[in-house]
Design a protein around this motif. Structure first.
Motif, PDB file in Angstrom:
ATOM      1  N   ARG A 158      -0.184  -1.937  -5.018  1.00 54.06           N
ATOM      2  CA  ARG A 158      -0.705  -0.857  -4.166  1.00 54.06           C
ATOM      3  C   ARG A 158      -1.876  -0.178  -4.870  1.00 54.06           C
ATOM      4  N   THR A 159      -2.619   0.632  -4.111  1.00 55.01           N
ATOM      5  CA  THR A 159      -3.755   1.373  -4.652  1.00 55.01           C
ATOM      6  C   THR A 159      -3.321   2.219  -5.847  1.00 55.01           C
ATOM      7  N   GLY A 160      -4.107   2.151  -6.903  1.00 53.32           N
ATOM      8  CA  GLY A 160      -3.804   2.910  -8.102  1.00 53.32           C
ATOM      9  C   GLY A 160      -3.043   2.134  -9.151  1.00 53.32           C
ATOM     10  N   LEU A 167      -5.802   7.144  -2.597  1.00 57.26           N
ATOM     11  CA  LEU A 167      -4.848   7.652  -3.569  1.00 57.26           C
ATOM     12  C   LEU A 167      -5.103   9.136  -3.732  1.00 57.26           C
ATOM     13  N   ASP A 168      -4.079   9.922  -3.443  1.00 56.05           N
ATOM     14  CA  ASP A 168      -4.191  11.389  -3.512  1.00 56.05           C
ATOM     15  C   ASP A 168      -5.359  11.891  -2.676  1.00 56.05           C
ATOM     16  N   GLU A 177       0.841  -1.183   0.000  1.00 57.65           N
ATOM     17  CA  GLU A 177       0.000   0.000   0.000  1.00 57.65           C
ATOM     18  C   GLU A 177       0.875   1.231   0.000  1.00 57.65           C
ATOM     19  N   SER A 178       0.346   2.356  -0.452  1.00 56.14           N
ATOM     20  CA  SER A 178       1.185   3.512  -0.727  1.00 56.14           C
ATOM     21  C   SER A 178       1.030   4.668   0.238  1.00 56.14           C
ATOM     22  N   GLN A 179       0.078   4.630   1.146  1.00 51.27           N
ATOM     23  CA  GLN A 179      -0.197   5.834   1.920  1.00 51.27           C
ATOM     24  C   GLN A 179       0.843   6.096   2.993  1.00 51.27           C
TER      25      GLN A 179
END
Length: 218
Positions: free
Chosen positions: A187-189, A104-105, A2-4
């Motif tokens: 990851r998300t996106g 995401l963003d 995951e990217s957050q």
């Protein structure tokens, strides 16, 4: 993955996934140097105290055939979206957002995306390929515990590749596709993708925590 938070994923066990992981019996990560599984003759007997997932006593050719089916199922998912919390034994499913994960963003994509996260993908591929005889928990640490260790030089298609760092133990799992490649939901996106020569890429090689091979229930 995951990217957050820096590459934080379901393996970190936050929020709802942590509750799920505990319910699945996930414990502390074992020593990564545990003894690898070795195939034994088909005549080997199963101990009376067979665990939930038995040690690797299946003939080598049967294990290899199952692993190839797992890799084929995984390859068929390439291009499917990543969804935090997504994926079960039936296939891709709607994800959700948990704390910082699934965003995401600043936008929650998890709850509107049908797809897989990393452990959801491995869960589905092994369940489908094994015709329901291998059912992994939807939690990276639980999947690590329910599989037998495999040496790097003995990798077969279908084996699970785990990745870890001090700040995020066992934060990601991918499916070995053979010839040094891995199929994973990152990851998300992103979309499910195949990574060539994965353990030759510093980013992945530096975090490689070991390979495991799930076994059918006895």
């Amino acid at each position: 993955m995951e990217s957050q938070l820096p590459d934080r994923n379901e393996g970190s066990g936050v929020g709802r996934r942590r509750v799920l992981g505990l319910a699945l019996g996930a414990g502390l990560v074992p020593a990564l140097g545990s003894a690898p599984a070795h195939a034994e003759p088909a005549s080997a007997s199963v101990p009376a105290h067979t665990p939930e997932v038995a040690p690797a006593h299946a003939p080598a050719h049967a294990s290899a055939l199952l692993g190839r089916r797992v890799a084929e199922v995984a390859a068929a998912q390439i291009g499917v979206p990543y969804a935090w919390g997504g994926g079960d034994r039936l296939g891709a499913s709607l994800g959700f957002c948990d704390d910082e994960n699934g965003y995401l963003d600043g936008k929650c994509l998890g709850e509107s995306t049908v797809g897989f996260d990393c452990s959801g993908l491995s869960l589905y591929c092994w369940y489908r390929a094994s015709h329901g005889t291998v059912e992994l928990g939807h939690y990276t640490v639980a999947q690590f515990h329910r599989s037998a260790a495999v040496e790097r030089d003995a990798l077969l298609p279908g084996d699970l590749l785990f990745f870890s760092r001090p700040s995020a133990p066992l934060h990601h799992v991918g499916i070995y596709a053979g010839n040094g490649a891995m199929i994973h939901a990152e990851r998300t996106g992103t979309l499910i993708a195949r990574v060539e020569n994965v353990l030759g890429i510093p980013r992945w090689a530096d975090e490689f925590a070991g390979a495991r091979r799930p076994q059918p229930f006895r």
